[in-house]
Design an enzyme around this catalytic site. Structure first.
Site, mmCIF file in Angstrom:
data_model
loop_
_atom_site.group_PDB
_atom_site.id
_atom_site.type_symbol
_atom_site.label_atom_id
_atom_site.label_comp_id
_atom_site.label_asym_id
_atom_site.label_seq_id
_atom_site.Cartn_x
_atom_site.Cartn_y
_atom_site.Cartn_z
ATOM 1 N N CYS A 172 1.551 -61.416 -40.988
ATOM 2 C CA CYS A 172 0.643 -60.323 -40.660
ATOM 3 C C CYS A 172 -0.688 -60.869 -41.003
ATOM 4 C CB CYS A 172 0.942 -58.949 -40.906
ATOM 5 S SG CYS A 172 2.395 -58.529 -40.743
ATOM 6 N N HIS A 312 -6.640 -53.514 -42.772
ATOM 7 C CA HIS A 312 -5.460 -53.723 -42.380
ATOM 8 C C HIS A 312 -4.609 -52.505 -42.098
ATOM 9 C CE1 HIS A 312 -1.817 -56.297 -42.172
ATOM 10 N NE2 HIS A 312 -1.056 -55.599 -42.889
ATOM 11 N N GLU A 323 -3.855 -51.574 -50.316
ATOM 12 C CA GLU A 323 -5.298 -51.709 -49.931
ATOM 13 C C GLU A 323 -6.642 -50.473 -50.588
ATOM 14 O OE1 GLU A 323 -5.631 -51.711 -45.556
ATOM 15 O OE2 GLU A 323 -7.283 -52.906 -45.479
ATOM 16 N N LYS A 344 -5.118 -50.469 -35.726
ATOM 17 C CA LYS A 344 -3.571 -50.329 -35.482
ATOM 18 C C LYS A 344 -3.414 -48.684 -35.203
ATOM 19 C CE LYS A 344 -2.503 -54.075 -38.500
ATOM 20 N NZ LYS A 344 -3.865 -54.382 -39.045
ATOM 21 N N HIS A 349 0.639 -52.472 -34.492
ATOM 22 C CA HIS A 349 0.676 -53.608 -35.332
ATOM 23 C C HIS A 349 1.128 -55.006 -34.543
ATOM 24 C CE1 HIS A 349 0.412 -56.351 -38.493
ATOM 25 N NE2 HIS A 349 0.982 -55.812 -39.499
ATOM 26 N N PHE A 408 3.666 -59.612 -45.014
ATOM 27 C CA PHE A 408 5.028 -59.617 -45.899
ATOM 28 C C PHE A 408 4.847 -61.259 -45.997
ATOM 29 C CE2 PHE A 408 7.430 -55.945 -43.341
ATOM 30 C CZ PHE A 408 6.740 -55.167 -44.193
#
Length: 422
Positions: A172, A312, A323, A344, A349, A408
């Protein structure tokens, strides 16, 4: 105007941008929807979802290539965003004369190809019969579609980029990583310009199932537009999506010399790996904290200079705790007064594309003086005290933005962007 930063490196300007998401094609349609708080999340119609827990996505369904497989759609998305960015930059459409950095998803053979090969095989029921059928078929187009570098090769041929095109996949964080590579290539003096693209058209049934098995996706399907709830107490997972973002990066000196309009400046890039777990962040947040600090250090800027954070913000419990921890550690008590929003909440996403799309929206935030909202913020999480620009856009004079991308596999990348050279 000074064209180097305080470290003596060439300043990197942005002179063209393009974007495609489920909200539409192009910056105009996306910005209008984004600042109106309109969601692009909708019910999946591309394949059957009867037995799936998640039945919604932010797929791009309005292109001719939308049902032709992940490789073809990813190319189409990248091509459209690149075309818009190059047109805005007013650089030659077929002779870009700089390197290409493409963030793209891993390549897999699509189901319609698998079924076609199965029909041609001896139906032995295992992978060997499919490989033998593929050998006999000798289909160069199918071969190309299954090669990781094919999309970048085609883009390089079409737009006349220079050198071996780079295809990268850092989960990502990929889109931000592509921008980082382009920025650093210009700083090193290897080129005057670079084309950075993040594109992802891989919202397939397999991807949906895999992320579901990781408990990463929301299963709140109805209504779809309410499903993505970044930073809300009742957030339940992210919404799988598709899209693309492209940026034309140039040395400021080169951009000024040819009279290009400078849309903004790439000030800093930071990345740190997190080796704690394949899908979880280190509990103390130290890698994410280090990534944010590395981006600020690279920009030569203090926390006081950041006026907006493009989060994010995936709408997952784990990611947003981390975060919040990283930002509150770096920015201290000031974090409560810095506006932070998650695109998002409206586009889902977009995985490999996310960092590039969010960079485009970050520059538009500075240029337009409007911060897009975080929609669906109806139940605040008392453990995450942030100004998330809830539900409604906000007018603001923003000169510098931090954009986070945490992926990830421990891929953390952060960008610092500015409206002016400083």
């Amino acid at each position: 105007m000074k064209t180097t930063d305080k470290f003596g490196r060439p300043l990197v300007a942005v002179t063209g941008m393009g974007v495609v998401t489920s909200l539409g094609q192009g910056k105009k349609d996306n910005w209008e929807a984004l600042t109106s708080g309109r969601s692009g999340i909708h019910a999946i119609t591309r394949f059957p979802v009867d037995h799936l827990a998640t039945k919604i996505s932010g797929m791009v369904d309005f292109l001719e290539e939308s049902d032709k497989g992940a490789s073809r759609l990813t190319y189409a998305l990248a091509d459209l965003a690149a075309s818009e960015a190059l047109a805005e930059s007013e650089l030659p459409a077929t002779d870009f004369a700089g390197p290409l950095f493409l963030a793209a998803p891993p390549v897999e053979i699509d189901w319609h190809h698998r079924l076609s090969l199965y029909a041609r095989s001896d139906k032995g029921g295992n992978w060997r019969s499919l490989i033998e059928a593929a050998r006999k078929l000798r289909d160069s187009e199918l071969f190309d579609e299954t090669q990781f570098a094919t999309i970048a090769d085609r883009l390089a041929d079409k737009y006349g980029t220079r050198g071996l095109p780079i295809t990268l996949s850092t989960a990502c964080a990929s889109g931000a990583t592509a921008i980082q590579l382009g920025t650093e290539a210009i700083r090193r003096g290897e080129c005057d310009r670079a084309l950075a693209i993040g594109a992802d058209g891989s919202a397939t049934a397999e991807a949906l199932i895999r992320f579901s098995l990781l408990s990463a996706l929301t299963t709140q399907n109805d209504p779809p537009e309410k499903a993505s709830k970044p930073f809300s107490k009742d957030r339940s997972g992210f919404v799988l999506a598709e899209g693309s973002g492209a940026l034309v990066l140039e040395s400021l000196e080169s951009a000024l010399a040819r009279g290009a309009e400078v849309l903004g400046i790439m000030r800093g890039c930071g990345e740190k790996a997190d080796d704690f777990h394949r899908t979880r962040s280190k509990p103390d947040g130290s890698p994410a904290i280090a990534a944010v600090r590395a981006a600020l250090d690279d920009a030569g800027m203090s926390t006081e200079e950041i006026e907006y954070i493009n989060a994010h913000g995936t709408s997952t419990q784990e990611n947003e705790k981390m975060e919040h921890l990283s930002l509150s550690t770096v920015f201290g008590e000031r974090i409560g007064s810095i506006p932070i929003s998650s695109n998002k909440s409206m586009i889902g996403h977009t995985l490999s594309a996310a960092g590039a799309i969010e960079a485009v929206f970050s520059f538009m935030t500075m240029r337009e003086g409007v911060i897009p909202p975080t929609i669906n913020y109806e139940v605040p999480d008392p453990a995450i005290e942030l100004d998330v620009v809830p539900n409604v856009k906000r007018a603001a004079d923003v000169a510098a933005v931090l954009s986070n991308s945490f992926g990830f596999g421990g891929q953390n990348a952060c960008l610092v962007m500015a409206r002016e050279a400083g």
